[in-house]
Design an enzyme around this catalytic site. Sequence first.
Site, PDB file in Angstrom:
ATOM      1  N   ASP A   1      65.877  26.073  21.038  1.00  0.00           N
ATOM      2  CA  ASP A   1      65.053  27.241  21.401  1.00  0.00           C
ATOM      3  C   ASP A   1      64.577  27.147  22.848  1.00  0.00           C
ATOM      4  OD1 ASP A   1      63.461  25.034  20.513  1.00  0.00           O
ATOM      5  OD2 ASP A   1      61.747  26.332  20.159  1.00  0.00           O
TER       6      ASP A   1
ATOM      7  N   GLU B   1      61.222  23.546  18.704  1.00  0.00           N
ATOM      8  CA  GLU B   1      60.453  22.595  19.523  1.00  0.00           C
ATOM      9  C   GLU B   1      59.386  23.290  20.345  1.00  0.00           C
ATOM     10  OE1 GLU B   1      59.068  20.188  22.826  1.00  0.00           O
ATOM     11  OE2 GLU B   1      60.143  22.069  22.996  1.00  0.00           O
TER      12      GLU B   1
HETATM   13  C1  LIG Z   1      51.477  21.160  20.593  1.00  0.00           C
HETATM   14  S1  LIG Z   1      53.020  21.596  20.199  1.00  0.00           S
HETATM   15  C2  LIG Z   1      53.574  22.395  21.636  1.00  0.00           C
HETATM   16  C3  LIG Z   1      54.733  21.759  22.223  1.00  0.00           C
HETATM   17  C4  LIG Z   1      54.993  22.196  23.619  1.00  0.00           C
HETATM   18  N1  LIG Z   1      56.215  21.607  24.061  1.00  0.00           N
HETATM   19  C5  LIG Z   1      56.831  22.018  25.167  1.00  0.00           C
HETATM   20  O1  LIG Z   1      56.365  22.717  26.010  1.00  0.00           O
HETATM   21  C6  LIG Z   1      53.824  21.819  24.512  1.00  0.00           C
HETATM   22  O2  LIG Z   1      52.950  22.669  24.708  1.00  0.00           O
HETATM   23  O3  LIG Z   1      53.732  20.701  25.006  1.00  0.00           O
HETATM   24 ZN   LIG Z   2      61.917  21.328  26.068  1.00  0.00          ZN
HETATM   25 ZN   LIG Z   3      59.717  23.677  26.866  1.00  0.00          ZN
END
Ligand SMILES: CSCC[C@H](NC=O)C(=O)O
Ligand SMILES: [Zn+2]
Ligand SMILES: [Zn+2]
Length: 445
Positions: free
Chosen positions: A119, A184
Amino acid sequence: MLQQPRKAKSASLPKCLASPLRASVSSSVKRLATQSAMTSKNPKEEHPSVTLFRQYLRIRTVQPKPDYGAAVAFLEERACQLGLSCQKVEVAPGYVVTVLTWPGTNPTLSSILLNSHTDVVPVFKEYWSHDPFEAFKDSEGYIYARGAQDMKCISIQYLEAVRRLKVEGHQFPRTIHMTFVPDEEVGGHQGMELFVQRPEFQALRAGFALDEGLANPTDAFTVFYSERSPWWVRVTSTGRPGHGSRFIEDTAAEKLHKVVSSILAFREKEWQRLQSNPHLKEGAVTSVNLTKLEGGVAYNVVPATMSASFDFRVAPDVGLKAFEEQLQSWCQAAGEGVTFEFVQKWTQPQVTPTDDSNPWWAAFSRVCKDMNLTVEPEIHTAATDSRYLRAVGVPALGFSPMNRTPVLLHDHDERLHEAVFLRGVDIYTRLLPALASVPALPSES
Ligand SMILES: CSCC[C@H](NC=O)C(=O)O
Ligand SMILES: [Zn+2]
Ligand SMILES: [Zn+2]
């Protein structure tokens, strides 16, 4: 690019190679293996790995409604082309983890897991120089697309490195699994979080994982050995309502203001700590941002409830119990009727050792040294699926081989230069043999 169609030998070929067009793709792939990775022989001719990358970028796996079906179909086709088995694990309705497997010669050894998510985050199209789902390549070689850095480049780099190694006839002791996971970008709760609990995951017997990192604008490559714990906290304050013209006592707003001040003062303290110590990297301190304020119904009605939401990223060396008590005491100090709840709360931070006591690190860093790559080990500021892998005992490194590249993930005009992308394929082509040949660990003999 494609050669002239020729008669297909449908009977002896797998389905994906049975059509004349596909057969010719397969032979062009063999031709590629003998070419230099950096450039095509004919400068006007696009490197087939870049073409494949751009095809994958055009699949709209954009949150909040990703076209996962198209991504899975693309990956199944790749599996077929590469002669790899393809397992689909539906971890939740509509959420499929696709696993492509290249078996090793010694099945008693644990495997290497190459993870990437399928995604991508949404775009503000009006701020882009090119359509973010067209994978436009400019005259200099920059490919513009959502996912160009985060992290469709890596999915294709894994696939292309495996393809090259297979075409060259290599085999390694350890099995290599490539996992392509959904969800993700919104936390992995319908993706890796569920997958690591499944018997199909256990059956992979992962000994070590590579996952995403970040670009680095300098000549160096960043590699992430841990990450901060996301704590998304909503503070709700309740107080006395009344007419907006009066001096109401004990309002929700004044108490919420106190909590906001305490938390932003903490933010400033952490910021100063980071600023004043050149040895500290951003992932080593705790960050927090006030990301939402909610409440109120009319200008002249003092509301009985207001809330503030915070995105905390807690450094891995912070005692989580004490940190939660700190949150509690900020709320208590603000007065009666101030509570907090967690919307995300990660409590199992893990660190993958970056010294030679870790044979995976030793293999990884040896290849980097041999290739003259400068590596900067850091703690990831954001959350990735690596946290789920590390939490079930799989050491993981976050590595996106993109140096001399500005960090543009989640940003407008996310882009990657084709030469940097191809250099990444070269790097994985060196890393995979080393990792998949790590001798039996004490726990494996
Ligand atoms: C708390 S889950 C969210 C996951 C997200 N990952 C990528 O950007 C992030 O905000 O880090
Ligand atoms: Zn990523
Ligand atoms: Zn990301």
